[in-house]
Design a protein around this motif. Structure first.
Motif, PDB file in Angstrom:
ATOM      1  N   ARG A 105       0.836  -1.207   0.000  1.00  0.00           N
ATOM      2  CA  ARG A 105       0.000   0.000   0.000  1.00  0.00           C
ATOM      3  C   ARG A 105       0.872   1.259   0.000  1.00  0.00           C
ATOM      4  O   ARG A 105       0.613   2.201  -0.772  1.00  0.00           O
ATOM      5  CB  ARG A 105      -0.922  -0.012   1.218  1.00  0.00           C
ATOM      6  N   GLU A 140      -4.252  -7.499  -0.952  1.00  0.00           N
ATOM      7  CA  GLU A 140      -4.092  -6.059  -0.708  1.00  0.00           C
ATOM      8  C   GLU A 140      -4.141  -5.286  -2.022  1.00  0.00           C
ATOM      9  O   GLU A 140      -4.725  -4.192  -2.091  1.00  0.00           O
ATOM     10  CB  GLU A 140      -2.780  -5.773   0.016  1.00  0.00           C
ATOM     11  N   ARG A 143      -7.632  -4.769  -2.904  1.00  0.00           N
ATOM     12  CA  ARG A 143      -8.237  -3.671  -2.142  1.00  0.00           C
ATOM     13  C   ARG A 143      -7.847  -2.321  -2.731  1.00  0.00           C
ATOM     14  O   ARG A 143      -8.666  -1.383  -2.773  1.00  0.00           O
ATOM     15  CB  ARG A 143      -7.838  -3.778  -0.665  1.00  0.00           C
ATOM     16  N   GLU A 146     -10.154  -1.824  -5.534  1.00  0.00           N
ATOM     17  CA  GLU A 146     -11.488  -1.441  -5.078  1.00  0.00           C
ATOM     18  C   GLU A 146     -11.543   0.036  -4.713  1.00  0.00           C
ATOM     19  O   GLU A 146     -12.576   0.698  -4.895  1.00  0.00           O
ATOM     20  CB  GLU A 146     -11.881  -2.282  -3.865  1.00  0.00           C
ATOM     21  N   GLU A 147     -10.437   0.558  -4.208  1.00  0.00           N
ATOM     22  CA  GLU A 147     -10.361   1.967  -3.818  1.00  0.00           C
ATOM     23  C   GLU A 147     -10.081   2.892  -4.992  1.00  0.00           C
ATOM     24  O   GLU A 147     -10.012   4.116  -4.824  1.00  0.00           O
ATOM     25  CB  GLU A 147      -9.272   2.141  -2.749  1.00  0.00           C
TER      26      GLU A 147
END
Length: 338
Positions: A105, A140, A143, A146-147
């Protein structure tokens, strides 16, 4: 060049790798020269540009971002995380493989800032950190998708089993690994698996790190910091043996009506409609030669000659030294060192 597909994207079959500008082959080239290559690629119809957090410890992303930003609507921008530079207590930047979710991230968010974009089209796990289940790393990345921070997921230098595991966690759009006439490990499983699963195979170093162009006639002149100096097949004795392959390759190129570089690119692209060639260069002339390779058609007889000439056992030296071999998950031939 013809178009091919990566997940939701349609791209030209020859892409541009942006590592060479500032990483791995010695001293970085000037900003002006790098920009000239990028603009020439845009003018030539290249639509996939590939960089990474690792390259120059962020320098490549900072360099290409401003040039590509006005063209974001018509290009596909790729970068990578999970292997980046970390500054030690002594102040020295060192390469670290780290596939933990929080690190991925952070890598992604840093890349977004350096690239000056809100979203990275194709985001790769640069190396599988085998201390971390690949499902956790890919989870991750899913995710992040998705963001809205990335649009599609990729992997680099993983083998068939890890590829399938990752694809079950979340659809993988692309696998990026080395593939060329003299690096054919893809044929041990991943090339076929990608075709089966609908995954693009992005072949980096399709020019054999310069060898297949015929322009590197010796290794004595490799400059400090050139990673090829540590690669077994670029060791002087091995390289001298490998050079013997170029004369018969030149004869094949002449029959096909193209240069060595064009032949090397064309061979890679003939290995499947799901394959995309990813050469890197700091020369506009070399870039244009690579792009021309994307339009060369080879008949079955030429392909058979090349396959026979470049049988894996005919290549002297492994593609990586032992430490680097341990950092990749790709399948290996029985005669390669472990």
């Amino acid at each position: 060049m013809e178009n091919r597909h990566i997940g939701p994207f349609t791209v030209a079959n020859v892409a541009l790798g942006c590592m060479n500008f500032c990483h791995a082959y010695g001293s970085p080239v000037s900003t002006e020269q790098s920009h000239a290559v990028l603009h020439a690629a845009l003018d030539a119809g290249v639509t996939l540009f590939d960089t990474a957090a690792l390259y120059g410890f962020g320098a490549s992303e900072s360099l290409v971002g401003p040039v590509l930003k006005p063209h974001r609507s018509r290009i596909t921008l790729a970068s990578k995380g999970g292997m980046a530079g970390v500054r030690g207590e002594d102040g020295v930047m060192r390469r670290v493989i780290d596939g933990r979710p929080r690190t991925l991230r952070r890598n992604c968010e840093d890349s977004l800032q350096r690239l000056g974009t809100d979203v990275i089209d194709l985001y790769y796990l640069h190396r599988w950190d085998q201390r971390v289940p690949i499902e956790e790393s890919v989870g991750e990345m899913a995710r992040l998708k998705e963001e809205g921070k990335i649009r599609a997921l990729g992997l680099s230098e993983v083998g068939t089993e890890a590829l399938r595991r990752a694809h079950r966690e979340h659809p993988i759009a692309a696998l990026q690994s080395e593939y060329s006439l003299w690096s054919r490990n893809a044929e041990l499983g991943t090339l076929a698996a990608c075709k089966e699963l609908g995954i693009a195979y992005v072949a980096f170093s399709p020019m054999g790190r310069g060898f297949l162009s015929g322009k590197l006639q010796g290794v004595d002149g490799l400059v400090k910091g050139d990673i090829r100096a540590s690669m077994p097949r670029f060791a002087p004795e091995a390289y001298a043996r490998n050079l013997r392959l170029l004369a018969p390759m030149q004869a094949i190129a002449e029959k096909a009506g193209c240069t060595l570089a064009e032949l090397a690119i064309a061979w890679v692209l003939h290995q499947g409609e799901h394959v995309i060639a990813l050469p890197g260069t700091t020369s506009v002339d070399h870039l244009l030669e690579d792009v021309r390779g994307g339009g060369v058609r080879l008949d079955a007889a030429v392909l058979a000659e090349l396959d026979e000439l470049f049988k894996p056992e005919a290549i002297a030296g492994d593609r990586y030294a032992l430490q680097a071999q341990g950092e990749v998950d790709t399948e290996k031939y029985p005669f390669e060192k472990r």
